[in-house]
Design an enzyme around this catalytic site. Structure first.
Site, mmCIF file in Angstrom:
data_model
loop_
_atom_site.group_PDB
_atom_site.id
_atom_site.type_symbol
_atom_site.label_atom_id
_atom_site.label_comp_id
_atom_site.label_asym_id
_atom_site.label_seq_id
_atom_site.Cartn_x
_atom_site.Cartn_y
_atom_site.Cartn_z
ATOM 1 N N ARG A 1 44.823 43.384 43.848
ATOM 2 C CA ARG A 1 43.743 42.174 42.881
ATOM 3 C C ARG A 1 43.630 41.054 43.717
ATOM 4 O O ARG A 1 42.783 40.805 44.340
ATOM 5 C CB ARG A 1 45.237 41.593 42.127
ATOM 6 C CG ARG A 1 43.750 40.707 41.088
ATOM 7 C CD ARG A 1 43.469 39.020 41.369
ATOM 8 N NE ARG A 1 45.160 38.633 41.984
ATOM 9 C CZ ARG A 1 45.120 37.106 42.622
ATOM 10 N NH1 ARG A 1 43.523 36.736 42.983
ATOM 11 N NH2 ARG A 1 46.262 36.700 42.627
ATOM 12 N N ASP A 2 44.221 40.279 44.684
ATOM 13 C CA ASP A 2 43.984 39.351 45.691
ATOM 14 C C ASP A 2 43.692 39.816 47.131
ATOM 15 O O ASP A 2 42.734 39.018 47.454
ATOM 16 C CB ASP A 2 45.515 38.101 46.120
ATOM 17 C CG ASP A 2 45.393 36.686 46.281
ATOM 18 O OD1 ASP A 2 43.830 36.454 46.339
ATOM 19 O OD2 ASP A 2 46.014 36.105 46.109
ATOM 20 N N HIS B 1 53.689 31.482 47.446
ATOM 21 C CA HIS B 1 51.977 32.486 47.157
ATOM 22 C C HIS B 1 51.550 32.229 48.604
ATOM 23 O O HIS B 1 50.450 31.156 48.015
ATOM 24 C CB HIS B 1 51.300 32.512 45.939
ATOM 25 C CG HIS B 1 50.038 32.930 46.047
ATOM 26 N ND1 HIS B 1 49.846 34.608 45.563
ATOM 27 C CD2 HIS B 1 48.762 33.041 46.223
ATOM 28 C CE1 HIS B 1 48.665 35.001 45.610
ATOM 29 N NE2 HIS B 1 47.625 33.806 46.633
ATOM 30 N N HIS C 1 48.728 32.208 52.007
ATOM 31 C CA HIS C 1 47.617 32.949 52.905
ATOM 32 C C HIS C 1 47.886 32.468 54.204
ATOM 33 O O HIS C 1 48.554 31.453 54.778
ATOM 34 C CB HIS C 1 46.057 31.986 52.291
ATOM 35 C CG HIS C 1 45.537 33.142 50.514
ATOM 36 N ND1 HIS C 1 45.011 33.894 50.624
ATOM 37 C CD2 HIS C 1 45.942 32.685 49.357
ATOM 38 C CE1 HIS C 1 45.162 34.061 49.301
ATOM 39 N NE2 HIS C 1 45.899 33.115 48.301
ATOM 40 N N CYS D 1 40.183 34.058 48.766
ATOM 41 C CA CYS D 1 39.782 33.915 47.690
ATOM 42 C C CYS D 1 37.812 33.956 47.548
ATOM 43 O O CYS D 1 37.450 33.122 48.742
ATOM 44 C CB CYS D 1 40.454 32.616 47.842
ATOM 45 S SG CYS D 1 39.934 31.726 46.019
ATOM 46 N N ASN E 1 46.279 36.749 52.066
ATOM 47 C CA ASN E 1 47.962 36.520 52.348
ATOM 48 C C ASN E 1 48.794 37.057 53.380
ATOM 49 O O ASN E 1 47.726 38.281 53.871
ATOM 50 C CB ASN E 1 47.992 37.608 50.545
ATOM 51 C CG ASN E 1 47.251 37.029 49.546
ATOM 52 O OD1 ASN E 1 46.765 37.701 48.531
ATOM 53 N ND2 ASN E 1 47.817 36.175 48.574
HETATM 54 P P1 HMG Z 1 32.064 30.498 32.336
HETATM 55 O O1 HMG Z 1 31.047 30.855 33.016
HETATM 56 O O2 HMG Z 1 32.268 29.855 32.213
HETATM 57 O O3 HMG Z 1 32.694 31.002 31.335
HETATM 58 O O4 HMG Z 1 33.067 31.352 33.811
HETATM 59 P P2 HMG Z 1 31.934 31.239 29.703
HETATM 60 O O5 HMG Z 1 33.141 32.006 29.223
HETATM 61 O O6 HMG Z 1 30.599 30.644 29.365
HETATM 62 O O7 HMG Z 1 31.330 33.131 30.214
HETATM 63 C C1 HMG Z 1 30.162 33.279 30.599
HETATM 64 C C2 HMG Z 1 30.058 34.904 30.938
HETATM 65 O O8 HMG Z 1 31.112 35.417 31.482
HETATM 66 C C3 HMG Z 1 30.032 35.169 29.527
HETATM 67 O O9 HMG Z 1 29.336 36.618 29.834
HETATM 68 C C4 HMG Z 1 31.229 35.921 29.542
HETATM 69 O O10 HMG Z 1 31.471 37.083 27.851
HETATM 70 C C5 HMG Z 1 32.050 36.346 30.330
HETATM 71 P P3 HMG Z 1 27.554 36.796 29.357
HETATM 72 O O11 HMG Z 1 27.559 36.178 27.859
HETATM 73 O O12 HMG Z 1 27.067 35.294 30.448
HETATM 74 O O13 HMG Z 1 26.968 37.899 29.789
HETATM 75 N N1 HMG Z 1 33.194 36.798 30.738
HETATM 76 C C6 HMG Z 1 33.808 37.269 30.691
HETATM 77 N N2 HMG Z 1 33.713 38.450 31.104
HETATM 78 C C7 HMG Z 1 34.284 38.981 31.276
HETATM 79 N N3 HMG Z 1 36.180 38.923 31.852
HETATM 80 C C8 HMG Z 1 36.482 37.425 30.996
HETATM 81 C C9 HMG Z 1 35.211 36.753 30.606
HETATM 82 N N4 HMG Z 1 35.207 35.039 30.454
HETATM 83 C C10 HMG Z 1 34.118 35.148 30.345
HETATM 84 N N5 HMG Z 1 37.512 37.241 31.586
HETATM 85 C C11 HMG Z 1 35.591 31.997 33.957
HETATM 86 C C12 HMG Z 1 34.262 30.896 32.889
HETATM 87 C C13 HMG Z 1 37.276 31.826 33.724
HETATM 88 C C14 HMG Z 1 35.475 33.355 33.243
HETATM 89 C C15 HMG Z 1 34.495 32.832 35.518
HETATM 90 O O14 HMG Z 1 34.774 31.365 35.726
HETATM 91 C C16 HMG Z 1 36.207 33.384 36.177
HETATM 92 O O15 HMG Z 1 35.606 34.792 35.768
HETATM 93 N N6 HMG Z 1 37.045 32.848 37.097
HETATM 94 C C17 HMG Z 1 36.620 33.840 37.762
HETATM 95 C C18 HMG Z 1 37.131 33.562 38.861
HETATM 96 C C19 HMG Z 1 38.529 34.571 40.246
HETATM 97 O O16 HMG Z 1 38.983 35.402 39.506
HETATM 98 N N7 HMG Z 1 39.006 33.936 41.094
HETATM 99 C C20 HMG Z 1 39.755 34.657 41.831
HETATM 100 C C21 HMG Z 1 41.103 34.421 41.229
HETATM 101 S S1 HMG Z 1 42.180 32.717 41.377
HETATM 102 C C22 HMG Z 1 42.466 33.292 43.259
HETATM 103 O O17 HMG Z 1 42.755 33.977 43.936
HETATM 104 C C23 HMG Z 1 44.120 32.655 43.474
HETATM 105 C C24 HMG Z 1 45.802 32.916 43.400
HETATM 106 O O18 HMG Z 1 45.186 34.259 43.993
HETATM 107 C C25 HMG Z 1 46.168 32.261 44.079
HETATM 108 C C26 HMG Z 1 46.443 30.908 45.248
HETATM 109 O O19 HMG Z 1 45.893 31.698 46.071
HETATM 110 O O20 HMG Z 1 46.091 29.732 45.607
HETATM 111 C C27 HMG Z 1 46.063 33.215 41.994
HETATM 112 MG MG MG Z 2 45.789 33.843 46.238
#
Ligand code: HMG
Ligand code: MG
Length: 307
Positions: A24-25, A216, A218, A249, A258
């Site tokens: 995933r990450d 966690h 990086h 990220c 990571n």
């Molecule tokens: P948004 O644009 O505010 O959401 O995004 P929305 O509810 O307005 O929806 C917009 C569109 O997204 C719609 O589709 C929804 O259906 C779709 P459209 O009508 O435009 O065709 N949608 C989805 N589709 C699939 N799955 C879903 C989903 N939700 C909405 N779950 C949202 C808000 C949270 C969805 C967006 O900002 C997003 O997906 N962000 C993800 C960011 C991400 O994945 N970042 C990386 C992971 S975090 C990380 O890596 C850190 C970590 O490792 C820890 C660390 O290292 O610190 C965990």
């Molecule tokens: Mg991470």
């Protein structure tokens, strides 16, 4: 490999759980999306190493993170080994529904201790994110799925700079009180040192039991192993890592992968700490995925042992 006799005064745990986040990450930040077949192969190989926790995908918007768009297919095709938890990220109810359809064993919500990072990563404020997570945690729990929570930017933020330990403690406590069984504290940009990590952990530990925390890291500034060692001494027994040091990220520019699972395993083995994970097998998996991706293996141990 030199095995050291560690004295009791070092206050280290006997056993540590490795939470593998590479599929995933790691893969969410690869420029070339990996094929479904290759992702499945990676997870199947990881499943032979003795790991008990594998983060297999992410049910987020495919517009935001296209690399994770095939998580449903991947989860449908992997060979599930009994006893291994295959988990995925679920930022909202839509993500949870899709994750449940894909029969994940555990889900994770992800928030941040920095306002700006929260906006860039999940398009809402910290407060809004907590409100959004509440029904996700309730529904998952009602369906007997355990919920993990991440808190990003626990010592530094790419937008805000330094992050206050008290801000981390506040978000971690709220997520724990909402029913998350484990809070994974993310040094998203890899800027922490043992001093800042210890300060942050001590603040969080006032509100969340240490056995419910994970670290966690990086490894952007090369401090991850030192930070993990410091966390172990405080009683942290779950460490997130990524085979071959894959990752980064997408919303933290410059953040490298990571800490490599192989490097954490080498450290823990040297300290006589049990993980149940086979280092040699992990090295082979790391070498193979690095070749598949055509990228340099980011694991020091994996690189050192390359034939
Ligand atoms: P948004 O644009 O505010 O959401 O995004 P929305 O509810 O307005 O929806 C917009 C569109 O997204 C719609 O589709 C929804 O259906 C779709 P459209 O009508 O435009 O065709 N949608 C989805 N589709 C699939 N799955 C879903 C989903 N939700 C909405 N779950 C949202 C808000 C949270 C969805 C967006 O900002 C997003 O997906 N962000 C993800 C960011 C991400 O994945 N970042 C990386 C992971 S975090 C990380 O890596 C850190 C970590 O490792 C820890 C660390 O290292 O610190 C965990
Ligand atoms: Mg991470």
């Amino acid at each position: 490999m030199p095995d050291t006799q560690v004295s009791q005064s070092d206050n280290l745990p006997d056993a540590v759980t490795i939470y593998e986040v590479g599929p995933r990450d790691g893969l969410q930040n690869e420029k070339q999306p990996l094929s479904v077949t290759d992702k499945v192969e990676l997870i199947n190989q990881l499943s032979t190493t003795g790991l008990k926790m594998i983060e297999a995908g992410s049910f987020v918007s495919p517009k935001w993170v296209p690399q994770m768009a095939s998580s449903d297919e991947v989860l449908g095709l992997i060979e599930r080994t009994p006893g291994i938890i295959y988990s995925a990220l679920t930022p909202n109810m839509k993500g949870l529904e899709l994750a449940m359809q894909a029969a994940v064993d555990e889900v994770a919500v992800f928030g941040a201790a920095s306002e700006q990072f929260s906006q860039k990563n999940i398009n809402c404020s910290i407060e809004e994110s907590l409100q959004r997570f509440e029904p996700v945690i309730k529904e998952a729990t009602a369906n007997e799925l355990k919920v993990r929570a991440y808190v990003s930017c626990v010592v530094g933020c790419p937008y805000q700079g330094e992050v206050d330990a008290s801000d981390v403690a506040k978000v971690a406590k709220e997520l724990y009180d909402m029913g998350c069984y484990e809070i994974s504290l993310g040094d998203t940009v890899g800027v922490g040192t043992p001093a800042s990590i210890i300060k942050m952990l001590e603040a969080v530990m006032l509100h969340v039991p240490v056995e419910n925390l994970a670290l966690h890291c990086h490894d952007t500034y090369g401090q991850a192993l030192a930070n993990i060692y410091a966390a172990l001494q405080l009683g942290v027994v779950t460490i997130d890592s990524s085979v071959a040091g894959l990752g980064g990220c997408p919303y933290a520019k410059g953040a490298s992968g990571n800490v490599a699972t192989e490097d954490v395993l080498y450290l823990l083995k040297g300290l006589g700490i049990d993980t149940g994970v086979d280092l040699e097998k992990m090295i082979s998996v790391g070498q193979e995925i690095s070749t598949t991706l055509g990228r340099q293996n980011q694991s020091k141990v994996g690189s050192a042992q390359k034939g």
